[in-house]
Motif scaffolding. Structure first.
Motif, PDB file in Angstrom:
ATOM      1  N   ARG A  66     -11.421  14.085  -9.034  1.00 18.47           N
ATOM      2  CA  ARG A  66     -10.098  14.463  -8.520  1.00 18.47           C
ATOM      3  C   ARG A  66      -9.840  13.833  -7.145  1.00 18.47           C
ATOM      4  NH1 ARG A  66      -5.107  16.229  -9.819  1.00 18.47           N
ATOM      5  NH2 ARG A  66      -4.289  17.632  -8.264  1.00 18.47           N
ATOM      6  N   ILE A  67     -10.830  13.901  -6.270  1.00 14.39           N
ATOM      7  CA  ILE A  67     -10.694  13.334  -4.927  1.00 14.39           C
ATOM      8  C   ILE A  67     -10.451  11.829  -5.002  1.00 14.39           C
ATOM      9  CG2 ILE A  67     -11.961  12.820  -2.798  1.00 14.39           C
ATOM     10  CD1 ILE A  67     -13.303  15.624  -3.168  1.00 14.39           C
ATOM     11  N   TYR A  68     -11.222  11.128  -5.833  1.00 14.80           N
ATOM     12  CA  TYR A  68     -11.051   9.677  -5.962  1.00 14.80           C
ATOM     13  C   TYR A  68      -9.665   9.330  -6.494  1.00 14.80           C
ATOM     14  CZ  TYR A  68     -16.140   9.290  -5.395  1.00 14.80           C
ATOM     15  OH  TYR A  68     -17.427   9.360  -4.927  1.00 14.80           O
ATOM     16  N   ALA A  69      -9.210  10.055  -7.505  1.00 20.33           N
ATOM     17  CA  ALA A  69      -7.889   9.778  -8.087  1.00 20.33           C
ATOM     18  C   ALA A  69      -6.779  10.002  -7.070  1.00 20.33           C
ATOM     19  CB  ALA A  69      -7.673  10.654  -9.313  1.00 20.33           C
ATOM     20  N   ILE A  70      -6.847  11.086  -6.321  1.00 20.13           N
ATOM     21  CA  ILE A  70      -5.814  11.383  -5.333  1.00 20.13           C
ATOM     22  C   ILE A  70      -5.836  10.365  -4.195  1.00 20.13           C
ATOM     23  CG2 ILE A  70      -5.095  13.054  -3.574  1.00 20.13           C
ATOM     24  CD1 ILE A  70      -5.810  15.247  -5.575  1.00 20.13           C
ATOM     25  N   THR A  71      -7.035   9.975  -3.757  1.00 18.33           N
ATOM     26  CA  THR A  71      -7.145   8.979  -2.686  1.00 18.33           C
ATOM     27  C   THR A  71      -6.524   7.656  -3.113  1.00 18.33           C
ATOM     28  OG1 THR A  71      -9.165  10.018  -1.867  1.00 18.33           O
ATOM     29  CG2 THR A  71      -8.768   7.755  -1.191  1.00 18.33           C
ATOM     30  N   LEU A  72      -6.834   7.208  -4.311  1.00 19.99           N
ATOM     31  CA  LEU A  72      -6.258   5.966  -4.821  1.00 19.99           C
ATOM     32  C   LEU A  72      -4.747   6.092  -4.970  1.00 19.99           C
ATOM     33  CD1 LEU A  72      -6.464   3.128  -5.966  1.00 19.99           C
ATOM     34  CD2 LEU A  72      -6.971   4.152  -8.201  1.00 19.99           C
ATOM     35  N   GLN A  73      -4.307   7.195  -5.505  1.00 17.36           N
ATOM     36  CA  GLN A  73      -2.876   7.396  -5.686  1.00 17.36           C
ATOM     37  C   GLN A  73      -2.141   7.385  -4.346  1.00 17.36           C
ATOM     38  OE1 GLN A  73      -0.849  10.212  -8.583  1.00 17.36           O
ATOM     39  NE2 GLN A  73      -1.123  11.426  -6.738  1.00 17.36           N
ATOM     40  N   ASP A  74      -2.721   8.017  -3.336  1.00 16.08           N
ATOM     41  CA  ASP A  74      -2.092   8.042  -2.017  1.00 16.08           C
ATOM     42  C   ASP A  74      -1.979   6.631  -1.428  1.00 16.08           C
ATOM     43  OD1 ASP A  74      -1.831  10.763  -2.263  1.00 16.08           O
ATOM     44  OD2 ASP A  74      -3.437  11.262  -0.861  1.00 16.08           O
ATOM     45  N   ARG A  75      -3.000   5.815  -1.633  1.00 12.93           N
ATOM     46  CA  ARG A  75      -2.949   4.431  -1.160  1.00 12.93           C
ATOM     47  C   ARG A  75      -1.847   3.653  -1.892  1.00 12.93           C
ATOM     48  NH1 ARG A  75      -8.631   1.596  -0.988  1.00 12.93           N
ATOM     49  NH2 ARG A  75      -7.326   0.021  -0.013  1.00 12.93           N
ATOM     50  N   LEU A  76      -1.719   3.882  -3.185  1.00 15.70           N
ATOM     51  CA  LEU A  76      -0.669   3.206  -3.954  1.00 15.70           C
ATOM     52  C   LEU A  76       0.715   3.641  -3.484  1.00 15.70           C
ATOM     53  CD1 LEU A  76      -2.232   3.366  -7.523  1.00 15.70           C
ATOM     54  CD2 LEU A  76      -1.853   1.320  -6.150  1.00 15.70           C
ATOM     55  N   ILE A  77       0.880   4.932  -3.224  1.00 14.96           N
ATOM     56  CA  ILE A  77       2.174   5.436  -2.750  1.00 14.96           C
ATOM     57  C   ILE A  77       2.522   4.796  -1.413  1.00 14.96           C
ATOM     58  CG2 ILE A  77       3.367   7.477  -1.843  1.00 14.96           C
ATOM     59  CD1 ILE A  77       1.880   9.093  -4.044  1.00 14.96           C
ATOM     60  N   GLN A  78       1.542   4.693  -0.515  1.00 17.83           N
ATOM     61  CA  GLN A  78       1.797   4.068   0.787  1.00 17.83           C
ATOM     62  C   GLN A  78       2.265   2.622   0.607  1.00 17.83           C
ATOM     63  OE1 GLN A  78      -2.158   5.423   2.449  1.00 17.83           O
ATOM     64  NE2 GLN A  78      -0.932   5.415   4.304  1.00 17.83           N
ATOM     65  N   ASN A  79       1.599   1.879  -0.252  1.00 13.58           N
ATOM     66  CA  ASN A  79       2.004   0.484  -0.495  1.00 13.58           C
ATOM     67  C   ASN A  79       3.391   0.405  -1.128  1.00 13.58           C
ATOM     68  OD1 ASN A  79      -0.276  -0.766   0.574  1.00 13.58           O
ATOM     69  ND2 ASN A  79      -1.402  -0.582  -1.340  1.00 13.58           N
ATOM     70  N   GLU A  80       3.673   1.283  -2.083  1.00 11.40           N
ATOM     71  CA  GLU A  80       4.980   1.290  -2.732  1.00 11.40           C
ATOM     72  C   GLU A  80       6.089   1.593  -1.724  1.00 11.40           C
ATOM     73  OE1 GLU A  80       4.514   4.241  -5.750  1.00 11.40           O
ATOM     74  OE2 GLU A  80       3.505   2.880  -7.134  1.00 11.40           O
ATOM     75  N   GLU A  81       5.840   2.556  -0.855  1.00 11.71           N
ATOM     76  CA  GLU A  81       6.870   2.937   0.113  1.00 11.71           C
ATOM     77  C   GLU A  81       7.062   1.859   1.182  1.00 11.71           C
ATOM     78  OE1 GLU A  81       8.900   5.446  -0.731  1.00 11.71           O
ATOM     79  OE2 GLU A  81       7.526   5.450  -2.437  1.00 11.71           O
ATOM     80  N   GLN A  82       6.001   1.167   1.549  1.00 14.08           N
ATOM     81  CA  GLN A  82       6.142   0.051   2.487  1.00 14.08           C
ATOM     82  C   GLN A  82       6.987  -1.061   1.865  1.00 14.08           C
ATOM     83  OE1 GLN A  82       2.109  -0.955   3.524  1.00 14.08           O
ATOM     84  NE2 GLN A  82       1.936   0.731   4.976  1.00 14.08           N
TER      85      GLN A  82
END
Length: 144
Positions: A66-82
């Motif tokens: 769960r931690i790994y999935a959320i961490t990866l997802q958060d990084r993807l969201i940051q890139n998408e929003e940038q």
């Protein structure tokens, strides 16, 4: 799919939140209670220590997944929003935005996104305040 809003944007994974977590918690409590009772009645036993260790080791992989999935997802969201901000505003996103603020901003529609980013930077809005400020909600149905 049901329209998403501030009131209903939290996502639950039924198997994890309502089965795995409660059963893991109950198993851990029961194992510790059993180990304490056995320790009181018969004294220390390596088997008791191993039993508690195995239960803890059985729970950890689920938590890590769960931690790994959320961490990866958060990084993807940051890139998408940038990228989204660059496409809408023609410039890079300000580094003063925190990860949590960027994750909250993902729910803003394109029409209000740039303005809300600027307001977030000026007023240092909390993620909760950002979500409450959104007028046109952009749903995220793929959140882990």
């Amino acid at each position: 799919m049901k329209e998403q809003s501030y009131e209903n944007h939290t996502r639950y994974q039924p198997l994890q939140h309502f089965v795995w977590l409660p059963l893991s918690f109950l198993l851990l409590i029961e194992t510790v209670v059993y180990a304490v009772i056995e320790f009181i009645n018969y004294g220390f036993s390596l088997h008791l220590l191993l039993l508690v260790g195995v239960v803890i080791l059985a729970i950890i992989p689920g938590m890590l997944a769960r931690i790994y999935a959320i961490t990866l997802q958060d990084r993807l969201i940051q890139n998408e929003e940038q990228l989204r901000y660059f496409m809408l505003a023609g410039k890079g996103l300000d580094n003063r935005l925190t990860k949590e603020q960027m994750i909250a901003l993902r729910f803003a529609s394109d029409t209000e996104f740039v303005e809300l980013v600027n307001r977030t930077i000026e007023e240092n809005l909390s993620p909760e305040d950002i979500k409450k400020s959104i007028k046109i909600w952009r749903p995220d149905h793929h959140r882990v």
